[in-house]
Design a protein around this motif. Structure first.
Motif, PDB file in Angstrom:
ATOM      1  N   ASN A  90      -3.488   9.008  19.719  1.00  0.00           N
ATOM      2  CA  ASN A  90      -3.836  10.430  19.998  1.00  0.00           C
ATOM      3  C   ASN A  90      -2.947  11.493  20.144  1.00  0.00           C
ATOM      4  OD1 ASN A  90      -6.168   8.762  21.278  1.00  0.00           O
ATOM      5  ND2 ASN A  90      -4.714   8.178  22.992  1.00  0.00           N
ATOM      6  N   ARG A  91      -2.102  11.312  18.902  1.00  0.00           N
ATOM      7  CA  ARG A  91      -1.072  12.479  18.841  1.00  0.00           C
ATOM      8  C   ARG A  91      -1.887  13.686  18.329  1.00  0.00           C
ATOM      9  NH1 ARG A  91       4.660  10.741  16.305  1.00  0.00           N
ATOM     10  NH2 ARG A  91       4.804  13.078  16.551  1.00  0.00           N
ATOM     11  N   LEU A  92      -1.716  14.916  18.806  1.00  0.00           N
ATOM     12  CA  LEU A  92      -2.357  15.865  18.167  1.00  0.00           C
ATOM     13  C   LEU A  92      -1.357  16.888  17.631  1.00  0.00           C
ATOM     14  CD1 LEU A  92      -4.901  16.443  21.131  1.00  0.00           C
ATOM     15  CD2 LEU A  92      -5.119  15.205  18.909  1.00  0.00           C
ATOM     16  N   ASP A  93      -0.153  16.590  17.742  1.00  0.00           N
ATOM     17  CA  ASP A  93       0.681  17.773  17.243  1.00  0.00           C
ATOM     18  C   ASP A  93       0.906  17.629  15.794  1.00  0.00           C
ATOM     19  OD1 ASP A  93       2.356  15.396  16.751  1.00  0.00           O
ATOM     20  OD2 ASP A  93       3.983  15.703  18.066  1.00  0.00           O
ATOM     21  N   ARG A  94       1.825  18.814  15.341  1.00  0.00           N
ATOM     22  CA  ARG A  94       2.065  18.929  13.742  1.00  0.00           C
ATOM     23  C   ARG A  94       2.577  17.598  13.142  1.00  0.00           C
ATOM     24  NH1 ARG A  94       7.101  20.246  13.312  1.00  0.00           N
ATOM     25  NH2 ARG A  94       8.013  21.121  14.842  1.00  0.00           N
ATOM     26  N   GLN A  95       3.194  16.593  13.922  1.00  0.00           N
ATOM     27  CA  GLN A  95       3.818  15.486  13.292  1.00  0.00           C
ATOM     28  C   GLN A  95       2.697  14.272  13.419  1.00  0.00           C
ATOM     29  OE1 GLN A  95       7.911  14.954  14.549  1.00  0.00           O
ATOM     30  NE2 GLN A  95       8.461  16.585  13.154  1.00  0.00           N
ATOM     31  N   ALA A  96       1.683  14.651  13.488  1.00  0.00           N
ATOM     32  CA  ALA A  96       0.746  13.350  13.341  1.00  0.00           C
ATOM     33  C   ALA A  96       0.327  12.531  12.211  1.00  0.00           C
ATOM     34  CB  ALA A  96      -0.992  13.899  14.145  1.00  0.00           C
ATOM     35  N   THR A  97       0.892  13.454  11.129  1.00  0.00           N
ATOM     36  CA  THR A  97       0.885  12.739   9.866  1.00  0.00           C
ATOM     37  C   THR A  97       2.182  13.267   9.109  1.00  0.00           C
ATOM     38  OG1 THR A  97      -0.168  14.295   8.554  1.00  0.00           O
ATOM     39  CG2 THR A  97      -1.636  12.690   9.765  1.00  0.00           C
ATOM     40  N   LEU A  98       2.762  12.348   8.264  1.00  0.00           N
ATOM     41  CA  LEU A  98       3.846  12.828   7.295  1.00  0.00           C
ATOM     42  C   LEU A  98       3.405  13.888   6.432  1.00  0.00           C
ATOM     43  CD1 LEU A  98       6.774  12.012   6.674  1.00  0.00           C
ATOM     44  CD2 LEU A  98       5.946  10.669   4.828  1.00  0.00           C
ATOM     45  N   ARG A  99       2.171  13.788   5.982  1.00  0.00           N
ATOM     46  CA  ARG A  99       1.851  15.010   5.220  1.00  0.00           C
ATOM     47  C   ARG A  99       1.571  16.504   5.990  1.00  0.00           C
ATOM     48  NH1 ARG A  99      -1.003  15.374   0.763  1.00  0.00           N
ATOM     49  NH2 ARG A  99      -1.876  13.340   0.774  1.00  0.00           N
ATOM     50  N   ALA A 100       1.282  16.441   7.051  1.00  0.00           N
ATOM     51  CA  ALA A 100       1.121  17.436   8.030  1.00  0.00           C
ATOM     52  C   ALA A 100       2.706  18.001   8.295  1.00  0.00           C
ATOM     53  CB  ALA A 100       0.670  17.329   9.491  1.00  0.00           C
TER      54      ALA A 100
ATOM     55  N   SER B 245       9.864  10.320  -0.437  1.00  0.00           N
ATOM     56  CA  SER B 245       8.506  10.991   0.281  1.00  0.00           C
ATOM     57  C   SER B 245       8.361  12.160  -0.251  1.00  0.00           C
ATOM     58  CB  SER B 245       8.440  10.640   1.721  1.00  0.00           C
ATOM     59  OG  SER B 245       8.611   9.156   2.313  1.00  0.00           O
ATOM     60  N   VAL B 246       9.521  13.065  -0.230  1.00  0.00           N
ATOM     61  CA  VAL B 246       9.337  14.683  -0.595  1.00  0.00           C
ATOM     62  C   VAL B 246       8.982  14.505  -2.200  1.00  0.00           C
ATOM     63  CG1 VAL B 246      10.688  16.633  -1.103  1.00  0.00           C
ATOM     64  CG2 VAL B 246      11.218  15.152   0.993  1.00  0.00           C
ATOM     65  N   GLN B 247       9.464  13.634  -3.053  1.00  0.00           N
ATOM     66  CA  GLN B 247       9.088  13.541  -4.262  1.00  0.00           C
ATOM     67  C   GLN B 247       7.677  13.331  -4.677  1.00  0.00           C
ATOM     68  OE1 GLN B 247      10.837  10.702  -6.637  1.00  0.00           O
ATOM     69  NE2 GLN B 247      10.654  11.440  -8.548  1.00  0.00           N
TER      70      GLN B 247
ATOM     71  N   ARG C 285       0.848  -1.076   0.072  1.00  0.00           N
ATOM     72  CA  ARG C 285       0.008   0.077  -0.122  1.00  0.00           C
ATOM     73  C   ARG C 285       0.740   1.401   0.221  1.00  0.00           C
ATOM     74  NH1 ARG C 285      -2.881  -4.001   2.118  1.00  0.00           N
ATOM     75  NH2 ARG C 285      -5.285  -4.161   1.952  1.00  0.00           N
ATOM     76  N   MET C 286       2.126   1.134  -0.297  1.00  0.00           N
ATOM     77  CA  MET C 286       2.985   2.331  -0.112  1.00  0.00           C
ATOM     78  C   MET C 286       2.740   3.363  -1.313  1.00  0.00           C
ATOM     79  SD  MET C 286       4.757   2.708   2.444  1.00  0.00           S
ATOM     80  CE  MET C 286       5.792   4.103   1.619  1.00  0.00           C
ATOM     81  N   SER C 287       2.035   2.926  -2.134  1.00  0.00           N
ATOM     82  CA  SER C 287       1.343   3.978  -3.420  1.00  0.00           C
ATOM     83  C   SER C 287       0.531   4.880  -2.404  1.00  0.00           C
ATOM     84  CB  SER C 287       0.719   3.236  -4.409  1.00  0.00           C
ATOM     85  OG  SER C 287      -0.172   2.697  -4.033  1.00  0.00           O
ATOM     86  N   GLU C 288      -0.169   4.686  -1.301  1.00  0.00           N
ATOM     87  CA  GLU C 288      -1.116   5.663  -0.879  1.00  0.00           C
ATOM     88  C   GLU C 288      -0.386   5.975   0.445  1.00  0.00           C
ATOM     89  OE1 GLU C 288      -5.443   3.970  -1.100  1.00  0.00           O
ATOM     90  OE2 GLU C 288      -4.037   2.167  -1.269  1.00  0.00           O
ATOM     91  N   ARG C 289       1.021   6.456   0.409  1.00  0.00           N
ATOM     92  CA  ARG C 289       1.754   6.581   1.596  1.00  0.00           C
ATOM     93  C   ARG C 289       1.250   7.668   2.330  1.00  0.00           C
ATOM     94  NH1 ARG C 289       7.763   7.148   0.331  1.00  0.00           N
ATOM     95  NH2 ARG C 289       6.940   6.479  -1.796  1.00  0.00           N
ATOM     96  N   PHE C 290       0.759   8.840   2.051  1.00  0.00           N
ATOM     97  CA  PHE C 290       0.137   9.800   2.674  1.00  0.00           C
ATOM     98  C   PHE C 290      -0.970   9.398   3.607  1.00  0.00           C
ATOM     99  CE2 PHE C 290       2.895  11.965  -0.172  1.00  0.00           C
ATOM    100  CZ  PHE C 290       3.919  12.614   0.775  1.00  0.00           C
ATOM    101  N   LYS C 291      -1.912   8.514   3.050  1.00  0.00           N
ATOM    102  CA  LYS C 291      -3.022   8.053   3.911  1.00  0.00           C
ATOM    103  C   LYS C 291      -2.644   7.007   4.701  1.00  0.00           C
ATOM    104  CE  LYS C 291      -6.198   8.530  -0.268  1.00  0.00           C
ATOM    105  NZ  LYS C 291      -7.142   7.609  -1.180  1.00  0.00           N
ATOM    106  N   LEU C 292      -1.560   6.350   4.586  1.00  0.00           N
ATOM    107  CA  LEU C 292      -1.220   5.208   5.346  1.00  0.00           C
ATOM    108  C   LEU C 292      -0.524   5.747   6.571  1.00  0.00           C
ATOM    109  CD1 LEU C 292      -0.633   1.992   5.677  1.00  0.00           C
ATOM    110  CD2 LEU C 292       1.677   2.481   4.635  1.00  0.00           C
ATOM    111  N   LEU C 293       0.397   7.023   6.592  1.00  0.00           N
ATOM    112  CA  LEU C 293       1.290   7.429   7.372  1.00  0.00           C
ATOM    113  C   LEU C 293       0.501   8.563   7.907  1.00  0.00           C
ATOM    114  CD1 LEU C 293       4.440   7.100   5.356  1.00  0.00           C
ATOM    115  CD2 LEU C 293       3.546   5.545   6.887  1.00  0.00           C
TER     116      LEU C 293
END
Length: 963
Positions: A435-445, A518-520, A422-430
């Motif tokens: 309960n993390r509420l900080d700005r690193q709760a997702t890779l996209r964030a 990931s950046v690409q 499922r790595m083609s959907e990495r930003f959904k997956l990651l």
């Protein structure tokens, strides 16, 4: 009587847990192996064993011998079937050796006891050490003198029973931890404050607690310590969001707490947006109330008042423009303070030492995934398939700790192999499911945070850089990035440099850059989606891809192979996009470069697929079509599909005017002539190659002249005309050297090495082959690397170095299979059969010969088929299968006569003679031997050649039987 000795104590780490895991029998075997290596090393370094438990108490006359023993001991434990770790402590001091009465020794007592305070000191030091670590006291360090090994001080330690603290040092090789050990009950780190030694654990700090175990980053922790120990006062830790800067800085603070008596102060600048916000965040971290005066000045006084302290400033990137007005003033005011800054952007202030934080190494990345997955799911125990998926998974996650932790949290519902799929959907997956509420709760964030800090030109440039595959240069970035729609757009090079400073772009070697995968992916989404920046959208994506394709289509084959074929992925992408977009000229140009790189680097099947797609394009001009069919022919020939290759070469010629002398025409004629020679049309092939060589010389194409001369040399070599072959190879090599064509130099040296080996000039053969191997590796020419490794394997075989021969051939086989180089695979399998036969592994030899025969027949390589049949027949005869042996040799003899390979035929006749001798037919054996000797004389094969060795082996067999 007391005497000064070096005492070394060792102890295995976690031995109780190991016993529980392995069981008594396995643990007993492992303990025996441990004791054996430890005692063997003791003899080597001249020590004396006094006592043993899980480790040893050892005495040495010289401290240098004791340290050398400890380093070798750590290495030996790591190499055991089940790797072990031990802690070690080294001290030099006065001891008394007390002899135990003989009757007590007879009942099992130790022959000697060590008395004196030195023994408990060494024991305390050892107990403090980490696994794999050797700690040393100051007296031991003084006794070592200038021993040339790395030494790091870990500060002063209070040792129970001693009146004053002692300083502990660490020494070892690159595998040693080189980090301070944790405090123990009886030994703990202390720091001098005024006239008092205070426990380091009581030093004031504002470090956040570490929520889980820290993994990896050993080298970076050592580098940070080295910077500060070397006098640096401001170190910036640079890296993209999610790479673990905050965690590393925090862990460093905890490790080095004892090095900063004034405390370690952690300040989170994430909420700050201006200088006032910076001051507020630092005041919180320092626990300093701000008054009405200038806050920056107040904080400067506060930091200076804490003396030798470390201030960690986390997340400085969004306020980097205020660095000089805040941090710059504090560095000047607080002369004893050090500052560690985490940031995605270089600050650019005086005294700054920037350290880039790379992604985790593969082993550390996998270890982090395993640890965090086990924390997410208590019963996590991946099977073979899932364990195999973890390595590729963490590579696709770029080794980013945040991405790995987010992915590992998913094992509650998805196995590692499912995560990989499922790595083609990495930003959904990651995305965190906790309960993390900080700005690193997702890779996209995390990436959004950095994206929002970019200027418009930087956003546009980063998005367009996503069309590159596996990196880019400044030249290629200038060709692709279009900033015309951006107001006041800066120079493209300045934008790329800015993206490097902001950690979005990574500098590599050879003035090359790249993006993390990931950046690409993130940047590509922004390029494709309208409204993300000025000019984004599907049309912008297609335009950037077209500029990318045009640049690489114009690159040309010679530039495509530079720097180890660094542009291969870009060339393949440019070709595929041009095919998809119906742009035949760009597709043909990109194919020329892509195949030039694939021919060196492989896999060849990728070249076939790419060339077929270009050949099928509508609207190809004749010259483009000719180049595409020529490339397809070369790729097919490399795969061993000679009939298909010949058809494509003829199609290429059909697109060219008769008699044309273009590079494409010369290359095709040379390739066709070589195919004709292997099909038995030797005279026609020689005439065509001579004509091609003359035409290439006349039209100024030295590389094509080298190709034609090399073809002539190969035709003559395979017919046993060694002097003629050598003349052609030498002429081509001289031309390649004169014109600086490194690839042809390597190829011709390899062929000359093979020729010299065939006639027994082994020293010359080895020198040529080793030079060819160096050039192949310098250029990234894996095809020549595989050929040369195969030839070197046979050199080792003829000289009886069977282990070296097997190693070289196995390496060559791996290259051949990676490339899809069927002909090389045939040769190497046959060579491995010879090596196994010589090693007495007859069954394995037969397996290799049969595999080689299968590949040779599949690709219709008649010469290789005849050679293999000759070797297989001898193996069958040695198994008393004489009918099978004669059938193999008869078939091989017919083929080698047909292709006129005199040397291989001579070797086969020697094998036939041996078979007839083993079968009790001495007259037939003598006749075959005589025919082989005649061929050896005619071809100039010396005593050290394969044919010469075969004749000698046969004569030795006959002489032994006569005795």
């Amino acid at each position: 009587m007391s005497q000064a000795k070096a005492l070394l104590l060792t102890d295995l780490v976690d031995s109780a847990a190991l016993a529980s895991r392995l069981g008594d029998a396995a643990l007993g075997a492992l303990s025996a192996a441990h004791d054996r290596v430890a005692r063997d090393l003791l003899r080597q370094f001249g020590g004396r064993e006094i006592d043993k438990t899980d480790g040893f108490l050892l005495l040495f006359d010289e401290a240098t011998h004791a340290l050398a023993y400890a380093i070798a001991y750590h290495r030996a434990l790591a190499a055991l079937p089940v790797p072990l770790q031990a802690r070690a402590g080294l001290h030099v001091g006065e001891i008394t050796l007390r002899e135990t009465p003989a009757d007590d020794v007879a009942r099992g007592a130790k022959p000697f006891e060590v008395d004196g305070v030195s023994k408990p000191i060494a024991a305390r030091v050892m107990s403090t050490a980490l696994g794999g670590q050797t700690l040393i006291t100051a007296p031991a360090l003084a006794a070592l003198g200038a021993h040339g090994r790395r030494v790091v001080s870990h500060g002063h330690w209070r040792v129970k029973g001693l009146p004053e603290p002692i300083e502990l040092f660490e020494s070892g090789d690159d595998a040693a931890p080189f980090r301070p050990p944790p405090d123990g009950d009886k030994v703990y780190r202390v720091v001098l404050q005024g006239e008092l030694w205070l426990p380091a654990r009581e030093i004031r700090h504002s470090l956040p607690a570490e929520r889980d175990a820290f993994v990896g980053r050993k080298t970076m922790l050592q580098e940070l310590a080295r910077r500060f120990d070397g006098g640096a006062r401001l170190v910036t830790l640079l890296g993209i969001g999610g790479c673990g800067k905050t965690r590393l800085a925090t862990h460093f603070g905890w490790l080095e707490l004892g090095s900063f008596p004034g405390g370690v102060w952690f300040c989170d600048l994430a909420p700050a947006r201006d200088a006032e916000g910076v001051a507020y965040a630092v005041a919180q971290g320092l626990d300093v109330p701000l008054g009405k005066d200038d806050p920056v000045t107040q904080l400067g006084h506060a930091i200076a008042g804490r003396g030798a302290c470390l201030v960690v400033l986390d997340n400085f990137e969004q306020v980097a423009r205020h660095a000089e007005a805040t941090l710059g003033r504090w560095v000047e005011r607080a002369a004893d303070a050090c500052f560690l800054v985490t940031t995605r952007e270089v600050l650019g202030i005086a005294g700054e030492e920037a350290v880039a934080l790379a992604p985790l190494q593969a082993a550390d990345a996998e270890a982090l995934f395993m640890r965090r997955a086990a924390a997410a799911r208590a019963d996590f125990n991946p099977g073979t398939e899932d364990r195999a998926a973890i390595g590729p998974l963490v590579r696709l996650l770029d080794g980013l700790p945040l991405a790995i932790e987010l992915a590992a949290a998913r094992v509650r519902t998805l196995a590692p192999r499912a995560l990989l799929a499922r790595m083609s959907e990495r930003f959904k997956l990651l995305a965190s499911s906790g309960n993390r509420l900080d700005r690193q709760a997702t890779l996209r964030a995390t990436f959004d945070w950095s994206w929002d800090l970019l200027a418009p030109a930087e956003k546009a440039a980063l998005a367009q850089l996503s069309v590159f595959e596996a990196g880019f240069t400044l030249d290629s970035s200038e060709a692709v990035i279009d900033l015309q729609g951006v107001a006041d757009a800066p120079w493209t090079v300045d934008v790329v440099n800015s993206l490097v400073d902001k950690s979005f772009v990574r500098p590599l070697h050879d003035e090359r850059f790249d993006l993390l995968m990931s950046v690409q992916a993130y940047a590509a989404e922004h390029l494709h989606s309208a409204g993300r920046f000025e000019g984004s959208g599907p049309a912008a994506l297609l335009a950037a891809q077209a500029r990318h394709a045009d640049f690489f289509a114009a690159l040309g084959p010679d530039h495509a192979t530079l720097h180890g074929c660094a542009e291969l992925d870009n060339l393949v992408a440019a070709c595929r996009r041009s095919v998809h977009g119906g742009r035949p000229a760009a597709a043909s140009g990109a194919l020329a470069g892509a195949w030039a790189a694939l021919a060196l680097h492989g896999p060849f099947q990728a070249g076939v697929d790419l060339a077929e797609s270009v050949c099928g394009l509508a609207g190809l001009r004749d010259d483009d079509a000719a180049r595409a069919h020529a490339a397809l022919g070369q790729a097919l020939e490399a795969l061993g599909r000679r009939a298909d290759a010949r058809q494509r070469y003829e199609q290429a010629l059909a697109h060219l005017a008769p008699g044309q002398s273009s590079p494409c025409a010369l290359q095709v004629r040379t390739s066709l002539a070589s195919l004709r020679a292997r099909a038995g049309q030797v005279d026609e092939a020689r005439a065509e190659l001579l004509a091609s060589a003359a035409m290439a010389h006349g039209t100024g194409h030295p590389a094509l002249a080298c190709a034609a001369l090399n073809g002539l040399g190969t035709v003559d070599f395979e017919q046993g005309r060694m002097d003629d072959a050598r003349g052609h190879y030498d002429a081509a090599l001289a031309l390649a050297r004169r014109t600086g064509h490194r690839r042809w130099q390597g190829s011709l040296l390899g062929n000359l090495g093979n020729l010299h080996a065939s006639v027994g000039r082994m020293d010359v053969a080895r020198a040529h082959s080793e030079e060819a191997l160096l050039i192949a590796r310098e250029l990234g020419d894996r095809q020549r690397e595989g050929n040369t490794l195969s030839n070197l394997g046979m050199l080792h075989w003829t000289q009886g170095r069977l282990i070296d021969a097997g190693t070289a051939c196995e390496a060559a086989l791996a290259v051949a299979r990676d490339l899809g180089h069927a002909r090389l695979e045939t040769v190497v399998l046959c060579n491995l059969g010879l090596v196994r036969e010589a090693s007495g592994q007859t069954a394995q030899a037969q397996t290799h010969f049969e595999a080689a025969l299968t590949v040779a027949r599949r690709i219709a390589d008649r010469r290789a088929e005849g050679q293999v049949l000759g070797y297989l027949g001898l193996t069958q005869a040695r198994q008393q299968r004489f009918d099978d042996a004669r059938a193999s040799l008869d078939a091989g003899q017919v083929i080698l006569h047909e292709v006129a390979d005199q040397l291989s035929l001579g070797v086969l006749l020697c094998n036939l003679a041996e078979i007839e001798w083993l079968a009790g037919q001495p007259d037939a054996a003598a006749a075959a031997r005589g025919a082989a000797a005649a061929l050896a004389q005619a071809s100039g094969a010396g005593a050290e050649s394969e044919l010469g060795i075969a004749l000698e082996r046969l004569d030795r067999l006959v002489a032994t039987a006569a005795v």
